[in-house]
Design an enzyme around this catalytic site. Structure first.
Site, PDB file in Angstrom:
ATOM      1  N   ASN A  42       0.826  -1.209   0.000  1.00 49.77           N
ATOM      2  CA  ASN A  42       0.000   0.000   0.000  1.00 49.77           C
ATOM      3  C   ASN A  42       0.862   1.261   0.000  1.00 49.77           C
ATOM      4  O   ASN A  42       0.409   2.318  -0.428  1.00 49.77           O
ATOM      5  CB  ASN A  42      -0.909   0.026   1.232  1.00 49.77           C
ATOM      6  CG  ASN A  42      -2.181  -0.778   1.027  1.00 49.77           C
ATOM      7  OD1 ASN A  42      -2.491  -1.178  -0.086  1.00 49.77           O
ATOM      8  ND2 ASN A  42      -2.908  -0.996   2.103  1.00 49.77           N
ATOM      9  N   GLY A  47       0.080   8.357  -1.435  1.00 45.31           N
ATOM     10  CA  GLY A  47       0.713   9.644  -1.730  1.00 45.31           C
ATOM     11  C   GLY A  47       2.001   9.821  -0.943  1.00 45.31           C
ATOM     12  O   GLY A  47       2.819  10.688  -1.253  1.00 45.31           O
ATOM     13  N   ARG A 282     -11.103  11.816   8.123  1.00 40.33           N
ATOM     14  CA  ARG A 282     -11.571  10.944   7.051  1.00 40.33           C
ATOM     15  C   ARG A 282     -12.865  10.219   7.410  1.00 40.33           C
ATOM     16  O   ARG A 282     -13.747  10.067   6.569  1.00 40.33           O
ATOM     17  CB  ARG A 282     -10.490   9.909   6.750  1.00 40.33           C
ATOM     18  CG  ARG A 282      -9.280  10.539   6.146  1.00 40.33           C
ATOM     19  CD  ARG A 282      -8.140   9.572   6.059  1.00 40.33           C
ATOM     20  NE  ARG A 282      -7.082  10.144   5.255  1.00 40.33           N
ATOM     21  CZ  ARG A 282      -5.937   9.551   4.993  1.00 40.33           C
ATOM     22  NH1 ARG A 282      -5.697   8.351   5.485  1.00 40.33           N
ATOM     23  NH2 ARG A 282      -5.034  10.126   4.251  1.00 40.33           N
TER      24      ARG A 282
HETATM   25  P1  ADP Z   1       3.156  -1.013   5.506  1.00 40.41           P
HETATM   26  O1  ADP Z   1       2.592   0.319   5.129  1.00 40.41           O
HETATM   27  O2  ADP Z   1       2.830  -1.421   6.882  1.00 40.41           O
HETATM   28  O3  ADP Z   1       4.591  -1.127   5.153  1.00 40.41           O
HETATM   29  P2  ADP Z   1       2.381  -2.162   2.983  1.00 40.41           P
HETATM   30  O4  ADP Z   1       0.986  -2.422   2.555  1.00 40.41           O
HETATM   31  O5  ADP Z   1       3.082  -1.028   2.364  1.00 40.41           O
HETATM   32  O6  ADP Z   1       2.370  -2.053   4.572  1.00 40.41           O
HETATM   33  O7  ADP Z   1       3.283  -3.451   2.719  1.00 40.41           O
HETATM   34  C1  ADP Z   1       2.953  -4.731   3.143  1.00 40.41           C
HETATM   35  C2  ADP Z   1       3.607  -5.734   2.198  1.00 40.41           C
HETATM   36  O8  ADP Z   1       3.538  -7.046   2.738  1.00 40.41           O
HETATM   37  C3  ADP Z   1       2.925  -5.778   0.832  1.00 40.41           C
HETATM   38  O9  ADP Z   1       3.869  -5.625  -0.181  1.00 40.41           O
HETATM   39  C4  ADP Z   1       2.285  -7.174   0.814  1.00 40.41           C
HETATM   40  O10 ADP Z   1       2.170  -7.709  -0.477  1.00 40.41           O
HETATM   41  C5  ADP Z   1       3.238  -7.960   1.691  1.00 40.41           C
HETATM   42  N1  ADP Z   1       2.659  -9.194   2.257  1.00 40.41           N
HETATM   43  C6  ADP Z   1       1.410  -9.350   2.761  1.00 40.41           C
HETATM   44  N2  ADP Z   1       1.213 -10.611   3.165  1.00 40.41           N
HETATM   45  C7  ADP Z   1       2.374 -11.283   2.931  1.00 40.41           C
HETATM   46  C8  ADP Z   1       2.791 -12.643   3.095  1.00 40.41           C
HETATM   47  N3  ADP Z   1       1.969 -13.563   3.595  1.00 40.41           N
HETATM   48  N4  ADP Z   1       4.048 -12.976   2.724  1.00 40.41           N
HETATM   49  C9  ADP Z   1       4.886 -12.052   2.189  1.00 40.41           C
HETATM   50  N5  ADP Z   1       4.532 -10.778   1.986  1.00 40.41           N
HETATM   51  C10 ADP Z   1       3.304 -10.384   2.348  1.00 40.41           C
END
Ligand code: ADP
Length: 459
Positions: A42, A47, A282
């Site tokens: 995410n 942004g 929000r």
């Molecule tokens: P944050 O803002 O907390 O860093 P993000 O949404 O930017 O969270 O990143 C979380 C990441 O973890 C994403 O790239 C997602 O695809 C990855 N992810 C979620 N579940 C798993 C999993 N089971 N194994 C490996 N990666 C995962």
């Protein structure tokens, strides 16, 4: 396949990459595993604005702010449901984290700020292009420079334990099983659960399949489930945030609507009337929109605001696609713009006149808008149709101020750390805009450092 490291990080989003870099800087061998075919999560599609009290742009603009003021805004913005100890850590380390991103990770920040809803002062730094692409791109480059492997399409499915201690992660590719062993610890940074409809509904039945989501598809709460299996406590799972200005057809967060935050825009309904303070929280704005005709809002602004905020430049692709699809309309007169959506044009013109009066006198008599009161001038005029979509899950794993995951008795689970959206108790009932990047930076660094130091053993 067996891998041996000091620290293993689950998730190559913002929190995970930051944690990995900091672990490496503290002397650990570290590996990151990511289930999607691309890094970023995410964070990439956000942004990526960064709330930092006492930051360099504030200083330049002569704006007064303090760590305490940021602490208070964040507590209040989440209805005082957050753990004040964690928010204190967030507030005290926010600026250092931003400086670290700028000076060490080489993230380029623009020479401006944005005013996010619920903050009491403009304090949100804007990375180049107002996009997570800048932040993730620079974090990936730094990880590469430091020799940190980032495995893509590597789906973490289970934590490996030895006695009470977490010692690794089992992960799957379409054809293989991998065991990533982390002598000093495992950091869960897998993000929230905004794309997991069942999990959403379980914790808040209103957040069902009818509500769209801004999240990438990988954000399914895996880390929360894995943590719970080894005894981790969770908190605030029922607090799920919607973002008010999203695409009514696919749920994507609409950055074109940032005219609202970077400049001046008003939010009206089909009847042509304002119905909420445009810089409120929000959750407040989202709830207000769902009560309007058709469950949609219409954001209105003029050419001067578009030029000033440069939204059409920063988010060119999105902007042009919205025009093409008719979700955004540009017209020479207010009448014409209103007609496109069947909005009451006469009422809208009255609303605009009233708003211009408020702007002239510096006081919004209807909704007491806290900033960005600028009178509208001549056309072209713009109207963007918008609706709320699932954006951030405030709940998650319980951590302490060292980034350690706690069990139901409040004791750290040996070898287990977490950072980012997967954790709970930092944003209470409602996360303020631009606080997530601060969160992933501050707690990403803390978890990385402490995992590297094998903190459980020292204590
Ligand atoms: P944050 O803002 O907390 O860093 P993000 O949404 O930017 O969270 O990143 C979380 C990441 O973890 C994403 O790239 C997602 O695809 C990855 N992810 C979620 N579940 C798993 C999993 N089971 N194994 C490996 N990666 C995962």
């Amino acid at each position: 396949v067996e891998h041996k490291d000091d620290v293993v990080v689950i998730g190559a989003g913002g929190a995970g990459l930051i944690a990995a870099i900091e672990a490496k800087l503290n002397g650990a061998n570290v590996t990151v595993i990511e289930k999607m075919a691309f890094p970023g999560g995410n964070t990439l599609i956000s942004g990526a604005e960064y709330a930092a009290p006492e930051n360099w742009v504030q200083k330049k603009e002569g704006l007064k702010d303090s760590k305490d003021q940021f602490f208070n805004d964040t507590m209040k913005g989440g209805d005082n449901e957050s753990n004040p100890n964690l928010v204190r850590v967030l507030a005290d380390n926010a600026l250092d984290g931003a400086v670290w991103l700028k000076d060490y990770v080489n993230v380029v920040f623009e020479d401006r700020q944005m005013f996010f809803g619920g903050h009491s002062v403009k304090r949100s730094l804007v990375p180049n292009g107002a996009s997570g692409v800048e932040v993730i791109g620079k974090l990936m480059a730094k990880a590469k420079e430091l020799g940190i492997p980032v495995y893509l399409e590597m789906n973490a499915v289970e934590l490996i334990t030895e006695g009470n201690r977490v010692v690794g992660v089992k992960a799957l590719t379409p054809t293989e099983t991998h065991n990533f062993m982390g002598k000093n610890g495992v950091i869960i940074a897998s993000g929230g659960f905004g794309s997991n409809i069942e999990m959403r509904k379980k914790h808040d039945p209103r957040m069902d399949e009818k509500i769209l989501s801004t999240n990438t598809t990988g954000i399914t709460g895996d880390g929360i489930v894995m943590g719970e299996k080894v005894g981790a406590a969770t908190t605030d799972m029922e607090f799920i945030q919607t973002y008010p200005v999203c695409d009514p057809e696919n749920g994507a967060l609409l950055y074109t609507g940032d005219v609202r935050l970077a400049g001046s825009a008003i939010l009206v309904n089909k009847e042509g009337k304002r119905f909420v303070e445009e810089l409120d929280r929000r959750d407040v704005i989202s709830f207000a929109i769902t009560k309007q005709t058709g469950g949609v809002g219409y954001l209105f602004w003029d050419q001067a605001q578009l030029d000033k905020t440069e939204v059409a430049v920063h988010h060119k692709g999105e902007y042009e696609a919205l025009l093409r699809r008719g979700i955004l309309v540009k017209a020479d007169t207010i009448d014409e713009a209103a007609k496109h959506f069947g909005i009451d044009a006469k009422e809208l013109k009255t609303t605009v006149e009233k708003y211009n009066e408020y702007a002239k006198n510096g006081k919004d008599l209807e909704f007491n808008k806290r900033g960005g009161l600028v009178a509208f001038t001549e056309g072209p005029y713009y109207i963007l149709k918008n609706t709320p979509a699932i954006h951030h899950t405030m709940g998650g794993l319980v951590i302490d101020s060292k980034g350690r995951v706690l069990d139901k008795n409040g004791n750290p689970i040996e070898g287990l750390f977490a950072a980012g959206e997967v954790t709970g108790d930092i944003h209470g009932k409602n996360r303020l805009g631009s606080n997530a990047i601060t969160d992933i930076t501050v707690f990403g660094k803390i978890s990385g450092e402490n995992a590297a130091k094998n903190l459980q053993k020292v204590n």
